[in-house]
Enzyme design. Structure first.
Site, PDB file in Angstrom:
ATOM      1  N   ASN A   7      51.347  -7.675 -16.320  1.00 53.63           N
ATOM      2  CA  ASN A   7      51.644  -8.653 -15.275  1.00 53.63           C
ATOM      3  C   ASN A   7      52.414  -9.831 -15.852  1.00 53.63           C
ATOM      4  OD1 ASN A   7      51.733 -10.420 -13.137  1.00 53.63           O
ATOM      5  ND2 ASN A   7      49.521 -10.541 -12.856  1.00 53.63           N
ATOM      6  N   ARG A  51      54.089  -5.076 -13.061  1.00 53.92           N
ATOM      7  CA  ARG A  51      54.370  -5.854 -11.858  1.00 53.92           C
ATOM      8  C   ARG A  51      55.848  -6.237 -11.823  1.00 53.92           C
ATOM      9  NH1 ARG A  51      53.594 -12.233 -11.376  1.00 53.92           N
ATOM     10  NH2 ARG A  51      54.239 -12.545  -9.214  1.00 53.92           N
ATOM     11  N   HIS A 140      54.422 -12.474  -4.146  1.00 48.87           N
ATOM     12  CA  HIS A 140      52.987 -12.579  -4.447  1.00 48.87           C
ATOM     13  C   HIS A 140      52.163 -11.534  -3.696  1.00 48.87           C
ATOM     14  CE1 HIS A 140      53.922 -16.985  -5.543  1.00 48.87           C
ATOM     15  NE2 HIS A 140      53.659 -16.344  -6.666  1.00 48.87           N
ATOM     16  N   GLY A 168      49.965 -21.492  -7.710  1.00 53.30           N
ATOM     17  CA  GLY A 168      50.046 -21.471  -9.167  1.00 53.30           C
ATOM     18  C   GLY A 168      51.362 -22.093  -9.574  1.00 53.30           C
ATOM     19  N   GLY A 170      54.185 -20.549  -9.534  1.00 55.10           N
ATOM     20  CA  GLY A 170      54.844 -20.154  -8.294  1.00 55.10           C
ATOM     21  C   GLY A 170      53.801 -20.241  -7.201  1.00 55.10           C
ATOM     22  N   ARG A 199      60.159 -25.032  -9.136  1.00 55.75           N
ATOM     23  CA  ARG A 199      61.072 -24.636  -8.069  1.00 55.75           C
ATOM     24  C   ARG A 199      60.971 -25.597  -6.898  1.00 55.75           C
ATOM     25  NH1 ARG A 199      59.402 -18.390  -7.913  1.00 55.75           N
ATOM     26  NH2 ARG A 199      57.919 -19.093  -9.468  1.00 55.75           N
ATOM     27  N   ASP A 239      53.058 -29.016 -14.706  1.00 57.36           N
ATOM     28  CA  ASP A 239      51.644 -28.700 -14.873  1.00 57.36           C
ATOM     29  C   ASP A 239      50.819 -29.573 -13.931  1.00 57.36           C
ATOM     30  OD1 ASP A 239      48.978 -28.483 -15.730  1.00 57.36           O
ATOM     31  OD2 ASP A 239      49.565 -28.097 -17.792  1.00 57.36           O
ATOM     32  N   MET A 240      50.196 -28.952 -12.939  1.00 52.55           N
ATOM     33  CA  MET A 240      49.434 -29.713 -11.957  1.00 52.55           C
ATOM     34  C   MET A 240      48.334 -30.542 -12.611  1.00 52.55           C
ATOM     35  SD  MET A 240      48.854 -30.711  -8.879  1.00 52.55           S
ATOM     36  CE  MET A 240      49.580 -29.670  -7.607  1.00 52.55           C
ATOM     37  N   HIS A 291      41.339 -23.344  -9.487  1.00 51.36           N
ATOM     38  CA  HIS A 291      40.789 -24.292 -10.457  1.00 51.36           C
ATOM     39  C   HIS A 291      40.989 -25.760 -10.106  1.00 51.36           C
ATOM     40  CE1 HIS A 291      39.973 -20.877 -13.000  1.00 51.36           C
ATOM     41  NE2 HIS A 291      41.241 -20.528 -12.982  1.00 51.36           N
ATOM     42  N   GLU A 340      45.382  -9.318  -9.759  1.00 54.04           N
ATOM     43  CA  GLU A 340      46.545  -8.461  -9.586  1.00 54.04           C
ATOM     44  C   GLU A 340      46.442  -7.197 -10.429  1.00 54.04           C
ATOM     45  OE1 GLU A 340      49.985 -11.779  -8.698  1.00 54.04           O
ATOM     46  OE2 GLU A 340      48.826 -11.902 -10.543  1.00 54.04           O
TER      47      GLU A 340
END
Length: 355
Positions: A7, A51, A140, A168, A170, A199, A239-240, A291, A340
């Protein structure tokens, strides 16, 4: 059948070996390793699945890989430049490392083959749509497919109307009616829709045209929209977790980035619910979705008018598959671990006639 699942994501690589009962025998994140090194220490699989983000209109289900399939997958690479080359690289390396082991390509676009024409069609001239295959494909799909099945297991039945949020690096949303995709936020490429790590998501299509007209190189515009926009363009980082740290320190750019992120998320989630004619279940998956309790809580509050209410305690303590619905809420809200690998393994077995 023992299946190796591969993946490649936009910012990650996960490799897992599953036995016939889907027990994980071995796994690796792949960071800093070559594919051959990853599989060298694992038992030999009976088949492996990779994937692929984009299958175009050619592939609406998993397919055994041969020379013709490989050639077509290369031709689709420019539609998903962050993902497709990585998947092709993984396919080539593992094919070399495991000679004689059959390969299967599994597609994120396949789950969205059920999109009705009204949701899939862009208002463009027929000549363009037919010549270039211009339509909304959605992505996705492996994540959405697993989340939809797992939601039914957790609730005891298939919810008539569910919005699944894959959040995530993406990110996209999917409107799922009775287990099938009927609308989604990504389109012809993974650039459309939500604000993502790097993006831009949906923007006025006139912007890149205007920039190119005024001297910017088209390749630079494309690269910037893919790699230097989104949270990175707004807050300086994609990065969130880091964005949230900066916001807590009252960084004005990070605070603004979160507002933009949530404004788009709220609007798109409400649009997915509108496509369904209502909402019975709201599902979070993906790295941020699983998370980040603050993202879940804020969206729950934003969708309160649709019957969503998140229990603060359950939300804060969520670990793995968790029901975080507040007592008495009309809409069930779930957190589901992205698996996935299970969808890829299932697809490999189907393509090999093993189930």
């Amino acid at each position: 059948m023992r299946v190796l699942t591969v993946n490649p994501g936009s910012s990650s690589l996960k490799v897992s070996l599953l036995d016939a009962d889907d027990t994980v025998l071995a796994e690796d994140s792949g960071a800093g390793h070559e594919m051959a090194d990853l599989v060298a220490g694992m038992p030999r699989p009976d088949a492996f699945g990779v994937r692929f983000v984009h299958g175009g209109t050619d592939y609406t289900e998993p397919v055994r890989v041969d020379a013709a399939v490989t050639e077509r997958l290369h031709a689709l690479a420019d539609l998903a430049p962050l993902h497709q080359p990585a998947s092709l690289h993984a396919l080539a390396e593992i094919t070399e490392a495991l000679p004689g082991v059959p390969a299967v390509a599994c597609f994120d676009t396949a789950f969205h083959a059920t999109l009705p024409d009204a949701a899939a069609t862009y208002a463009l001239p027929a000549a363009w749509r037919e010549r270039f295959g211009l339509r909304r494909y959605g992505f996705h799909g492996l994540s959405f497919s697993y989340a939809a099945r797992r939601t039914a297991e957790m609730l005891g039945s298939v919810p008539p109307r569910a919005v699944v949020c894959h959040l995530g690096s993406g990110a996209s949303l999917c409107a799922v009616a009775e287990g099938s995709s009927v609308d989604t936020t990504m389109g012809f490429t993974p650039l459309e829709g939500l604000v993502m790590a790097s993006r831009a998501g949906s923007i006025d299509p006139g912007i890149p045209l205007w920039l190119i007209k005024h001297g910017l190189d088209p390749a630079d515009v494309n690269r910037t929209l893919e790699r230097d926009s989104g949270l990175r363009g707004l807050a300086g980082t994609g990065d969130m977790r880091r964005v949230r740290e900066l916001a807590e320190a009252h960084d004005v750019n990070a605070l603004a980035a979160l507002d933009v992120y949530h404004h788009r998320l709220r609007a798109c989630a409400a649009a997915m619910a509108a496509s369904l004619g209502g909402l019975d279940a709201l599902v979070f998956t993906g790295g941020v979705g699983e998370h980040d309790p603050a993202v879940r809580m804020r969206l729950g509050e934003d969708l309160a008018h649709l019957g969503v209410s998140v229990d603060p305690g359950r939300n804060a303590a969520a670990d793995g598959d968790t029901d975080i619905t507040a007592p008495g809420a009309a809409v069930r809200t779930l957190v589901i671990e992205a698996r996935e690998d299970l969808e890829i393994a299932s697809g490999v077995r189907a393509a090999m006639g093993a189930r």
